[in-house]
Every structure is written in C-alpha cells, then in structure tokens.
Write an enzyme that holds these catalytic residues in place. Sequence first.
Site, mmCIF file in Angstrom:
data_model
loop_
_atom_site.group_PDB
_atom_site.id
_atom_site.type_symbol
_atom_site.label_atom_id
_atom_site.label_comp_id
_atom_site.label_asym_id
_atom_site.label_seq_id
_atom_site.Cartn_x
_atom_site.Cartn_y
_atom_site.Cartn_z
ATOM 1 C CB SER A 180 -0.937 0.041 1.215
ATOM 2 O OG SER A 180 -1.444 1.331 1.588
ATOM 3 C CE1 TYR B 263 -3.983 -2.126 5.508
ATOM 4 C CE2 TYR B 263 -3.211 0.180 4.613
ATOM 5 C CZ TYR B 263 -3.714 -1.085 4.294
ATOM 6 O OH TYR B 263 -3.789 -1.352 3.193
HETATM 7 N N1 LIG Z 1 -8.507 -0.494 -1.049
HETATM 8 C C1 LIG Z 1 -7.279 0.347 -0.825
HETATM 9 O O1 LIG Z 1 -7.658 1.532 -1.050
HETATM 10 C C2 LIG Z 1 -6.184 -0.089 -0.919
HETATM 11 C C3 LIG Z 1 -5.227 0.477 -1.125
HETATM 12 C C4 LIG Z 1 -3.773 -0.038 -0.885
HETATM 13 C C5 LIG Z 1 -3.720 -1.362 -0.655
HETATM 14 N N2 LIG Z 1 -4.809 -2.278 -0.477
HETATM 15 C C6 LIG Z 1 -4.726 -3.672 -0.054
HETATM 16 O O2 LIG Z 1 -5.322 -4.047 -1.298
HETATM 17 C C7 LIG Z 1 -5.997 -5.674 -0.562
HETATM 18 C C8 LIG Z 1 -7.211 -5.940 -1.058
HETATM 19 O O3 LIG Z 1 -7.776 -4.753 -0.560
HETATM 20 P P1 LIG Z 1 -9.323 -4.531 -0.901
HETATM 21 O O4 LIG Z 1 -9.619 -3.036 -0.982
HETATM 22 O O5 LIG Z 1 -9.747 -5.254 -2.043
HETATM 23 O O6 LIG Z 1 -9.986 -5.311 0.513
HETATM 24 P P2 LIG Z 1 -11.615 -5.780 0.795
HETATM 25 O O7 LIG Z 1 -12.495 -5.080 -0.421
HETATM 26 O O8 LIG Z 1 -11.860 -5.313 2.137
HETATM 27 O O9 LIG Z 1 -11.528 -7.280 0.274
HETATM 28 C C9 LIG Z 1 -10.637 -7.900 1.230
HETATM 29 C C10 LIG Z 1 -10.429 -9.462 0.615
HETATM 30 O O10 LIG Z 1 -9.528 -10.124 1.440
HETATM 31 C C11 LIG Z 1 -10.137 -11.289 2.074
HETATM 32 N N3 LIG Z 1 -9.493 -11.385 3.554
HETATM 33 C C12 LIG Z 1 -9.328 -10.563 4.380
HETATM 34 N N4 LIG Z 1 -9.009 -11.173 5.477
HETATM 35 C C13 LIG Z 1 -8.598 -12.442 5.121
HETATM 36 C C14 LIG Z 1 -8.046 -13.448 5.763
HETATM 37 N N5 LIG Z 1 -7.624 -13.598 6.980
HETATM 38 N N6 LIG Z 1 -7.685 -14.503 5.295
HETATM 39 C C15 LIG Z 1 -8.306 -14.762 3.765
HETATM 40 N N7 LIG Z 1 -8.790 -13.908 3.164
HETATM 41 C C16 LIG Z 1 -8.923 -12.648 4.049
HETATM 42 C C17 LIG Z 1 -11.681 -10.926 2.175
HETATM 43 O O11 LIG Z 1 -12.287 -12.190 2.281
HETATM 44 P P3 LIG Z 1 -13.663 -12.319 2.955
HETATM 45 O O12 LIG Z 1 -14.747 -11.672 2.083
HETATM 46 O O13 LIG Z 1 -13.795 -13.530 3.430
HETATM 47 O O14 LIG Z 1 -13.754 -11.319 4.045
HETATM 48 C C18 LIG Z 1 -11.794 -10.240 0.941
HETATM 49 O O15 LIG Z 1 -11.898 -11.282 -0.368
HETATM 50 C C19 LIG Z 1 -5.399 -5.682 0.973
HETATM 51 O O16 LIG Z 1 -4.222 -6.061 1.164
HETATM 52 C C20 LIG Z 1 -5.332 -4.109 1.190
HETATM 53 O O17 LIG Z 1 -4.424 -3.748 2.411
HETATM 54 C C21 LIG Z 1 -6.125 -1.594 -0.686
#
Ligand SMILES: NC(=O)c1ccc[n+]([C@@H]2O[C@H](COP(=O)([O-])OP(=O)(O)OC[C@H]3O[C@@H](n4cnc5c(N)ncnc54)[C@H](OP(=O)(O)O)[C@@H]3O)[C@@H](O)[C@H]2O)c1
Length: 237
Positions: A142, A155
């Site tokens: 991130s 985080y």
């Molecule tokens: N969104 C942003 O602005 C952003 C920016 C930079 C980096 N990121 C990174 O990008 C990645 C994805 O983020 P996102 O925004 O797509 O998040 P999201 O919409 O909350 O989706 C998270 C996904 O991860 C799964 N997950 C969470 N905890 C888990 C665990 N302990 N074991 C297995 N699966 C797990 C969730 O599964 P369930 O449905 O089962 O909960 C879901 O499929 C993350 O690493 C986040 O830190 C996001």
Amino acid sequence: MQSLEGKTALITGGSRGIGLATAKELAKEGVRLGLIGRSEEHLASAEKELKDIGATIVTAAADVADENAAHKAVKTVEQELGGIDILINNAGIAIRGTFAEIPADDWRRGFDVNVMGIVHVTQAALPGMIERNRGDIINISSMSGLKGTKGSSAYSATKFAVIGMSEGLMQEVRPHNIRVSVLTPSLVETDLTRGDAQRDPEKYTQAEDLAEFMVSQLKLEQRTFVKTAAIWATNPF
Ligand SMILES: NC(=O)c1ccc[n+]([C@@H]2O[C@H](COP(=O)([O-])OP(=O)(O)OC[C@H]3O[C@@H](n4cnc5c(N)ncnc54)[C@H](OP(=O)(O)O)[C@@H]3O)[C@@H](O)[C@H]2O)c1
C-alpha cells in the site's frame, strides 16, 4: 507480450474488492482461477459471477493467518487446477486507530493476516514454482507501506513489512525465473475504504484499474518484470 491463456492463478482475498476485480480480468485472458477468502458466502457469490463469464474456478475458504488452513487451501487449488503459475497475495485487513489506542491483539491480528498470511500462502505455493522454474508473485502492499500517517501506524507497519519481505524474496527467487512484484496503491474504492461518503468513481482509482494494471504487467515477456509500482488516482481533489 506473452499470453496468459491456460495459466493458473491463485488470488487470496479473491472474493471481493481488488482480488475479485483481478480474478475477472484474468478470467477474460483465459486464466484458470483459485480463490481464497474467509467467508464461504462471499466466495460462492464470486464463484457464480466468474462462472457466468465462463471462468474455470476453484474456491477454498481459509483464514490466511492460519498456517495449516492456508497450506490446505493452496493444496486444494493445486490438486484441482494443477501447478500455480501466478500468485497474487492480496488478502488484507485495515487496522485503524491511533498508536496508543490500538489494542495489542489488533496489532498482532494485523501482522498475522497482512504479513504472515503472505508467508503461509507463499511458502505453500513456492516449491511448485521453483520446480517448474517459472512463476509470478504479486504482493499487495500500500502507499501506507511507504509512508506512515496519523491513525494508520499499525496498518502501515504491516505494509512496510510486506515491501521488505517481497524485496528479499525477489532476490532469492530471481534465479528460478520467478518474478516477485510489490504494488503500493493509493486509495482504491472498495469495501475496505468505502466511508460514509460515496466517492466519485471518475476521480478515484477503482479495483478494475488495478486489475488491468496487474494483467498488463503479467503479460510482459518473462525476461522482464515490474519490481514495484505505485498506482495513484490522477486528480481526486
Ligand atoms: N482499497 C484500497 O484503497 C487499498 C489501497 C492499498 C492497498 N490495499 C490492499 O489491497 C488488498 C485488498 O484490499 P481491498 O480494498 O480489495 O479489500 P476488501 O474489499 O476488504 O477485500 C478483502 C479481501 O480479502 C479477504 N480477506 C481478508 N482477510 C482475510 C483472511 N484473514 N484470510 C483470507 N482472506 C481474507 C476478504 O475475504 P472475506 O470476503 O472472506 O472477508 C476479501 O476477499 C489489501 O491487502 C489491502 O490492504 C487496498
């Protein structure tokens, strides 16, 4: 550019957000998909969406923080789809609050999911890649992995760790033709970041944008790769 047709990708956190968008983009390229997530319900809904667009898909419910469960999930995908060519370590959670406020258990949970989750899944998938002398690993860090901000110390700490371990892994596995890449996106509109106010989709990076980026980097000729990339919104102001 190389074709991704017939390759197998394992995406952690593939049931929602960036992971699901990436699964959809890869499916359009003819990539077979293994998805890991915690919730069976979210996985089932992702599976249906992906099958509707003709994807070959296997899902495995597991908490990536649990070493045994993570290894079992990787094995399930390998048994059903064959060796994993592409691993996208995307599962992650937000940990919000000031440094002093965040309970130690939440700090630990953040590291267990965001850091050890990658360790568990990668350790399970790596031997197959080394054996085949080929593979791609994309770790999602991130912007918070490059810069600490108020209210995101825990985080940030996990995402800094993802960059450090990705760099080390990259150097170790380059001789096996395995490309390790770490992405540091800024704000992407997903459940993780969706606040009270709906953001203008024309101004904020969408999960699909990041997914398209990943597909294009994976299509680079095997001799070259994107080591790190920061994906930002152009003008969110
Ligand atoms: N969104 C942003 O602005 C952003 C920016 C930079 C980096 N990121 C990174 O990008 C990645 C994805 O983020 P996102 O925004 O797509 O998040 P999201 O919409 O909350 O989706 C998270 C996904 O991860 C799964 N997950 C969470 N905890 C888990 C665990 N302990 N074991 C297995 N699966 C797990 C969730 O599964 P369930 O449905 O089962 O909960 C879901 O499929 C993350 O690493 C986040 O830190 C996001």
